[in-house]
Design an enzyme around this catalytic site. Sequence first.
Site, short mmCIF file in Angstrom:
data_model
loop_
_atom_site.label_atom_id
_atom_site.label_comp_id
_atom_site.label_asym_id
_atom_site.label_seq_id
_atom_site.Cartn_x
_atom_site.Cartn_y
_atom_site.Cartn_z
N SER A 83 31.66 20.98 50.55
CA SER A 83 30.66 20.74 49.52
C SER A 83 30.34 19.24 49.43
CB SER A 83 31.14 21.31 48.19
OG SER A 83 30.09 21.32 47.24
N ASP A 124 24.76 31.18 49.34
CA ASP A 124 24.88 29.83 48.79
C ASP A 124 23.49 29.24 48.69
OD1 ASP A 124 25.47 27.19 48.20
OD2 ASP A 124 26.49 26.78 50.10
N HIS A 147 28.94 29.81 47.38
CA HIS A 147 29.38 28.43 47.58
C HIS A 147 30.87 28.33 47.23
CE1 HIS A 147 28.58 24.21 48.29
NE2 HIS A 147 29.36 23.92 47.25
#
Length: 334
Positions: A176, A282, A312
Amino acid sequence: MSVSIRIVITAFCFHLLLLLVNSSDMDPYKALHIILNHDGTLTRLQTPPQSQPSPDPNLPTPALSKDLPINKLKHTWARIYLPHKTHSKLPLIVFYHGGGFIFYSAASTYFHDFCANLANQTQSVVVSLEYRLAPEHRLPAAYEDSVEVLHWIKSSNDPWLTRHVDYSRCYLMGESAGGNIAYTAGLRAAAIVDQIKPLNIKGLILIQPFFGGTKRTPSEIRLEKDWNLPLVVTDLMWNLSLPVGANRDHEYSNPTVNGGAKVLDQIRLFGWKVGVFGCDGDQLVDRQRELLKLLEDKSVNVVGQFYTGGRHGIFIGDPSMSQKVFHLVKSFYS
């Protein structure tokens, strides 16, 4: 409680923070349990579960771990993971945790368990960086820390590094926001390869890297109100982490601006391997595919691994998906 169960529970607890955000007019500050103070700092009302390092070889942990200071003035440090019963020099993975640049720590259980399993299953030494968070330290602070740890590794006399690391096989990995940091650290390191020797970077592993832009992508529109990572939350994270006055087409957010970084040509010449992970559940997946295409257009040695469904954070939070990351790492080694 098993490591895999703890990973899932920790991920679930964090994503519950976002559960109330189901429309674009909801307050993302309340959803994230944060308060923006008048001086530009955050009050974080909830702290994700933390884990202590485990340097005792007699404990039944996936890997040994310990914390070492990097820059005391900046309060940065690293958690090092070493597989049990190591008899040869091992590749090095420098790991950057996620959290939208504003959350989490190298000590967070969510990332601690992942890194311990990463070290064990890939037989690597892992250095997980505790970098400075925004908005107290806006970008490029985290990027500066991400390169400083490379200088620290090459100069450290810690025996876990000097005795067990093969400095010629170093990989940068992040998830991320950490994937964004790993990418940018790679760009910066490619420009100073002589300064970080004997550390020799061989590749980047980018797990659902966090990128953005002012023009909405189809996946952002489709998943605007997704309970797991709504668009209003990612917008807030960029607002709190980018330099004051910058928009999401800043190079820190959008790696495709101006045709991408010129140093990508150097990365191609170095022969670095790059892996990009994503899934179509995501909202950031189109950004990740844009990065993949950019690297392909630059003739960088890149492989994309994209999956149907998911969300995600799934490659850290779901042990079965973590295995896909570990498998790619081992394929890079071979």
